[in-house]
Design an enzyme around this catalytic site. Sequence first.
Site, mmCIF file in Angstrom:
data_model
loop_
_atom_site.group_PDB
_atom_site.id
_atom_site.type_symbol
_atom_site.label_atom_id
_atom_site.label_comp_id
_atom_site.label_asym_id
_atom_site.label_seq_id
_atom_site.Cartn_x
_atom_site.Cartn_y
_atom_site.Cartn_z
ATOM 1 N N CYS A 140 98.787 39.070 -40.041
ATOM 2 C CA CYS A 140 99.409 39.180 -41.369
ATOM 3 C C CYS A 140 99.808 37.827 -41.967
ATOM 4 O O CYS A 140 99.872 37.693 -43.186
ATOM 5 C CB CYS A 140 100.643 40.053 -41.301
ATOM 6 S SG CYS A 140 100.630 41.202 -39.945
ATOM 7 N N TYR B 250 107.559 42.697 -42.820
ATOM 8 C CA TYR B 250 108.431 43.203 -41.760
ATOM 9 C C TYR B 250 108.914 44.628 -42.040
ATOM 10 O O TYR B 250 109.304 45.344 -41.115
ATOM 11 C CB TYR B 250 109.643 42.273 -41.583
ATOM 12 C CG TYR B 250 109.341 41.016 -40.799
ATOM 13 C CD1 TYR B 250 108.048 40.505 -40.738
ATOM 14 C CD2 TYR B 250 110.336 40.339 -40.111
ATOM 15 C CE1 TYR B 250 107.770 39.364 -40.021
ATOM 16 C CE2 TYR B 250 110.066 39.192 -39.386
ATOM 17 C CZ TYR B 250 108.777 38.709 -39.345
ATOM 18 O OH TYR B 250 108.503 37.577 -38.633
ATOM 19 N N GLU C 135 102.783 33.089 -29.711
ATOM 20 C CA GLU C 135 103.288 31.991 -30.538
ATOM 21 C C GLU C 135 102.914 30.675 -29.861
ATOM 22 O O GLU C 135 102.964 30.575 -28.638
ATOM 23 C CB GLU C 135 104.819 32.040 -30.684
ATOM 24 C CG GLU C 135 105.412 33.404 -30.963
ATOM 25 C CD GLU C 135 105.140 33.955 -32.352
ATOM 26 O OE1 GLU C 135 104.943 33.143 -33.275
ATOM 27 O OE2 GLU C 135 105.122 35.187 -32.504
ATOM 28 N N CYS D 297 103.451 42.321 -32.044
ATOM 29 C CA CYS D 297 103.042 41.555 -33.226
ATOM 30 C C CYS D 297 101.533 41.369 -33.163
ATOM 31 O O CYS D 297 101.019 40.788 -32.210
ATOM 32 C CB CYS D 297 103.751 40.199 -33.224
ATOM 33 S SG CYS D 297 103.064 39.036 -34.423
ATOM 34 N N HIS E 236 105.962 37.716 -46.442
ATOM 35 C CA HIS E 236 106.162 38.001 -45.012
ATOM 36 C C HIS E 236 107.436 38.820 -44.793
ATOM 37 O O HIS E 236 107.521 39.590 -43.842
ATOM 38 C CB HIS E 236 106.167 36.717 -44.186
ATOM 39 C CG HIS E 236 105.665 36.951 -42.782
ATOM 40 N ND1 HIS E 236 104.454 37.529 -42.504
ATOM 41 C CD2 HIS E 236 106.238 36.731 -41.572
ATOM 42 C CE1 HIS E 236 104.295 37.648 -41.196
ATOM 43 N NE2 HIS E 236 105.373 37.169 -40.608
ATOM 44 N N GLU F 43 112.112 37.714 -33.383
ATOM 45 C CA GLU F 43 111.303 37.482 -34.575
ATOM 46 C C GLU F 43 111.883 38.216 -35.783
ATOM 47 O O GLU F 43 111.786 37.748 -36.914
ATOM 48 C CB GLU F 43 109.857 37.898 -34.344
ATOM 49 C CG GLU F 43 108.957 37.407 -35.458
ATOM 50 C CD GLU F 43 107.510 37.740 -35.239
ATOM 51 O OE1 GLU F 43 107.236 38.854 -34.789
ATOM 52 O OE2 GLU F 43 106.659 36.886 -35.529
ATOM 53 N N THR G 77 102.357 32.009 -34.982
ATOM 54 C CA THR G 77 101.945 33.346 -34.572
ATOM 55 C C THR G 77 100.423 33.445 -34.512
ATOM 56 O O THR G 77 99.743 33.197 -35.506
ATOM 57 C CB THR G 77 102.501 34.375 -35.575
ATOM 58 O OG1 THR G 77 103.924 34.294 -35.546
ATOM 59 C CG2 THR G 77 102.069 35.778 -35.234
ATOM 60 N N CYS H 102 105.546 46.251 -40.192
ATOM 61 C CA CYS H 102 105.225 46.081 -38.764
ATOM 62 C C CYS H 102 106.403 46.434 -37.860
ATOM 63 O O CYS H 102 106.233 47.110 -36.849
ATOM 64 C CB CYS H 102 104.735 44.655 -38.492
ATOM 65 S SG CYS H 102 106.007 43.378 -38.451
#
Length: 487
Positions: A104, A296, A257, A100, A292, A447, A191, A299
């Site tokens: 973003c 996904y 995180e 990650c 978001h 996640e 994050t 990413c």
Amino acid sequence: MPLKTATEYVASLRKMNCTAFIMGDRVENTVDHPLVKPSLNAVSLTYELAHDQNYAALLTTRSSLTGETISRFCHLHQSAEDLVAKVKMLRLLGQKTAACFQRCVGMDAINAVDSTTFEVDCAHGTVYHQRFRAWLKQMQAEDWTVDGAMTDPKGDRGKTPSQQTDPDMYLRVVAEQHDGIVVRGAKVHQTGALNSHEILVMPTAALSASDRAYAVAFAVPADSPGLIYIYGRQASDMRKLEAGTLDVGNARFGGQECLVVFDDVFVPWARVFLYGEYDFAGTLVERFAAYHRQSYGGCKVGVGDVLIGATSLAAEYNGVSGASHIKDKLIEMTHLNETLYACGLACSSEGRPTATGTYLVDLLLANVCKQNVTRFPYEISRLAEDIAGGLMVTMPSESDLKNPATKPWLEKYLQGAPHVPTESRLRILRLIENLTLGAGAVGYRTESMHGAGSPQAQRIMIGRLAVFSGKQELAKAIAGITEGCEA
Ligand code: SF4
Ligand code: FE
């Protein structure tokens, strides 16, 4: 040109003075901390590739506010093509980091806040949008990494914010002053918080009139007085403290995180973008979540590419790459991974402009995208473990591979296909372990389940957006039903 180099980015973070705790210790300098470093490397790559001619077309774009060349991470999407480019950029960065890369959340937050503040102002006569745009121009000019902070601790999930025994379980305004507001609460699972210059806070759920104090959005510098960062653990994170690069699995990159506590943090009015307009909290949450959920589809697909590559190599190193069931499993992994990408592209291509001109993804397709993400990486991981074999979790350490007393035994008995060095085989197994069970699984597995909202959150949205009545009309027309039904 407002594009920081990776070196300038790290230097700018080094100047910050955050109150951070890692593994029980107060840490003054998080930039050089070995547990933080892999996550910093991942964000740094977003700066580095913006200056690379091979990738600049995806990583940078022209600002709709100033006309300058800026990072796409600071950009308001101006078209469906912009939304598609975003997904492609995230896949690329997932491929390059297998982790990650954190940046973003800020991009998704600015796009959600942009259109929502405009609509709040239209409905309530407030001035949030111009305040937000002024802050956004600074974000673009300074090339900030921004932590888009949404998730509150939530306490008793059966109660609303104002019904909680402890009113701080949702972040709220505790004082109003002539020059601004004071906020208290916390944001969890943040994050890249310690790799960020700023924190852009949003409410975590739709709110009612009794929750007015919780309807607040604002931005603060990440080292503001009263902000406390407590670093999150990851499975096998202590391997990041070891000298070698084999057992850590991902030799250079990782995620981050934090639990971020807001212990009475002051926010000047110029940085307040929502305060009391509870009727728009749901819209803001819905839009940030949708962006978001789209993310996904980029990413996680990029990380999936690395995992599929690693699994294919593991098969080759084991000497079984020609077996038909191995080929079929790799095809299945690819099918699942590309399905996620297709969803990411689809919700982008179907994006539409909001009132500010900022494009919003198709909400239904973005939620379908994320719903698939809650499942497919688990099946991809299962197939990767299947092909990797049990050695992935039973093999000795890198230290044993270096110790002259044990090295010959490991070289001899952990050899797979004779043309492959034993160390290469072990490195690939450690990478698969990292992504499916270790520190990398935070980003790739859990996640995927809970980031951008847990599976049920998407099902609620899918149920709301499915418009079953419209489908009923379609069925009636096909079936020749012309008369209305009596209730
Ligand atoms: Fe970006 Fe993906 Fe990390 Fe979210 S989970 S911050 S989209 S890399
Ligand atoms: Fe995430």
